[in-house]
Design an enzyme around this catalytic site. Structure first.
Site, mmCIF file in Angstrom:
data_model
loop_
_atom_site.group_PDB
_atom_site.id
_atom_site.type_symbol
_atom_site.label_atom_id
_atom_site.label_comp_id
_atom_site.label_asym_id
_atom_site.label_seq_id
_atom_site.Cartn_x
_atom_site.Cartn_y
_atom_site.Cartn_z
ATOM 1 C CD GLU A 338 -2.798 -0.826 2.537
ATOM 2 O OE1 GLU A 338 -3.784 -1.562 2.272
ATOM 3 O OE2 GLU A 338 -2.506 -0.312 3.279
ATOM 4 C CB CYS A 339 0.646 4.391 0.215
ATOM 5 S SG CYS A 339 0.647 6.190 -0.242
ATOM 6 N N GLY A 340 3.441 3.761 0.341
ATOM 7 C CA GLY A 340 4.721 3.644 0.509
ATOM 8 C C GLY A 340 5.204 2.267 0.069
ATOM 9 C CG LEU A 342 2.719 1.603 -5.497
ATOM 10 C CD1 LEU A 342 2.965 0.430 -6.697
ATOM 11 C CD2 LEU A 342 1.396 2.430 -6.115
ATOM 12 C CB SER A 470 -3.232 -0.370 -4.599
ATOM 13 O OG SER A 470 -4.242 0.605 -4.494
#
Length: 499
Positions: A338-340, A342, A470
């Site tokens: 997730e986010c970081g 990704l 994501s």
């Protein structure tokens, strides 16, 4: 059956008025009195709960009306207040701000009403005198179903200033008193960076600063009166056992081991999500992408958000661990990011100084930091194909808050598929070479993402073989099948490894 849980929502008139400082100060002071304090944060925030956790040496849990729903909020609150003497719930933004400009969904007010909790309103009183009464009266009368029971003034200039504020409010409404405040103290402010407050590690928040704010609350705030208000909250109905994750964890324990990236660069996880993984039978094993040369013996990886851009040079320097993750993916190991997380799985993170720092290389893109915010707000995800989370059509909710964007790369690091893929795996997408700048990424998009505000739909959720990454920070209370699916994929990979 019902339970009496003394509780108080610490809300603000707006963002930045000092809700976190007030919550931490009050919690620290109550803990110094020997009380067991349970702490919660309204909304999707990851950072404020780290301050809560340091204040009471415990875990703070998020309560988000839009992402979790009423039943999950109530069950989480009930489970995490067991044995507590009092619960403090820090609000998000202003008291009535939430997912919609015309309704209370996702707001502090919604949570306060669900919990039937009185509200202590935090006001930034700098440069204010009698106007505090007008401001408080507006908030107190806005929703008759909500009880604003006390006022705490932040950024107070002196004892005399606090007396003026008390008198102004008492003239208008003696039943809604100013129960104290916190003095202006720039030297003891909590440090900030681009996502808001910094994570409350020892370097950013030494114990002495926590003790300082606890002492200020004891000296400046009427804690006895606040406790009396909290203890007057009515009993809450007992939460249903089925809604509380962890109830069946014992029967499933040991299904799989999931490696949890956790260090200075990666630490954005909802405690409720981790608890749901454990309830589904996962053992969570922490590792550091910054400091560890080898992965632990695990069946799946979970890379949460954080600050990989701040620690990009150190992450890039740990080539051994990056190679371990590539090899894990090549063996068909499930990886959820997730986010970081990704950003870490891309080929490089490009920081604001223009430097590109090599990363794992499983997502054929570059994560580029930007000066301006790139995405903010709630989203709803629907999977468009089978992934390591389960079959197509899974829906869950989350949010985005990021300053980076993905840009197509001129090369891709191939991931060798597993010789015997687990049932949840899909063959890797074929990536074209040298895509033009800002062209669609040469990778399968497994998510349809709809924004809560505006309703725009986009394709996201980058998938290749057993990797799913994501920008969405998901809260799995919105669909408990999601953590179950991830653990099932980890368990399936475990069986493949044992063959």
């Amino acid at each position: 059956m019902s339970r009496a849980i003394p509780r108080l929502v610490v809300a603000g008139t707006a963002s930045g008025v000092g809700k976190t400082t007030a919550t931490v100060a009050i919690a620290r002071a109550l803990r110094a009195r020997g009380l067991q304090v349970a702490l919660f944060k309204c909304g999707p925030d990851y950072l404020d709960p780290t301050y809560h956790a340091r204040a009471v040496a415990g875990t703070s849990h998020n309560l988000d009306g839009w992402m979790m729903g009423r039943e999950a909020v109530l069950s989480t609150f009930a489970a995490e207040t067991a044995g507590a003497d009092v619960a403090l719930i820090e609000g998000v933004m202003g008291l009535f701000d939430g997912a919609s400009p015309t309704g209370e969904e996702g707001s502090t007010a919604e949570i306060a009403k669900w919990l039937e909790a009185p509200v202590a309103l935090v006001v930034d009183a700098s440069g204010m005198a009698r106007s505090v009464a007008a401001l408080v009266q507006g908030f107190a009368g806005f929703d008759p179903a909500l009880r604003v029971a006390a006022v705490v003034c932040n950024q107070v200039g002196s004892r005399g200033h606090l007396d003026i504020l008390r008198q102004a409010q008492a003239q208008v409404n003696r039943s809604l008193p100013v129960l104290g405040g916190l003095p202006r103290d720039e030297a003891q402010r909590f440090p900030e960076r681009h996502l808001g407050l910094r994570t409350a590690d020892e370097a950013a928040l030494p114990e002495e600063r926590l003790d300082h704010w606890g002492a200020q609350a004891e000296a400046w705030i009427g804690l006895d009166a606040l406790l009396e208000i909290a203890r007057a909250a009515p009993p809450l109905p007992a939460a249903g056992a089925a809604a509380t994750p962890g109830a069946a964890a014992g029967a499933q324990r040991g299904r799989a081991r999931i490696g949890l990236a956790f260090d200075e660069a990666f630490h954005f996880y909802y405690a409720d999500n981790l608890r749901r993984l454990e309830a589904a039978g996962a053992e969570l094993v922490r590792f550091s992408p910054i400091g560890d040369a080898r992965l632990p013996d695990v069946d799946a990886l979970y890379l949460g958000g954080g600050y990989p851009e701040v620690h990009a040079e150190r992450l890039a320097a740990n080539a051994a661990l990056r190679g371990e993750i590539r090899a894990f993916a090549g063996r068909g190991g499930p990886i959820y990011a997730e986010c970081g997380g990704l950003m870490y799985l891309t080929e490089a993170i490009r920081t604001l100084d223009g430097r590109a720092h090599p990363m794992v290389g499983l997502v054929p893109a570059e994560a580029a930091m930007c000066e301006k915010l790139q995405a903010l707000g709630y989203v709803e995800v629907e999977t468009q194909a089978r992934t390591i989370l389960g079959g197509a059509g899974l829906r869950f909710r989350g949010h985005q808050f990021r300053y980076s964007e993905l840009r197509p790369s001129t090369r891709a690091v191939p991931v060798e598929p597993s010789a015997a893929p687990a049932p949840v795996e899909q063959p890797p997408a074929q990536a074209p070479a040298s895509p033009p700048e800002h062209a669609p990424l040469p990778i399968e998009h497994a998510y349809s993402v709809r924004r809560r505000r505006g309703g725009q739909v986009s394709r996201e959720g980058y998938r290749t073989a057993s990797v799913l990454a994501s920008y969405v920070h998901a809260h799995w209370a919105s669909n408990p099948l999601v953590p179950e699916g991830l653990v099932a994929s980890a368990a399936a990979h475990r069986k493949e490894r044992a063959r």
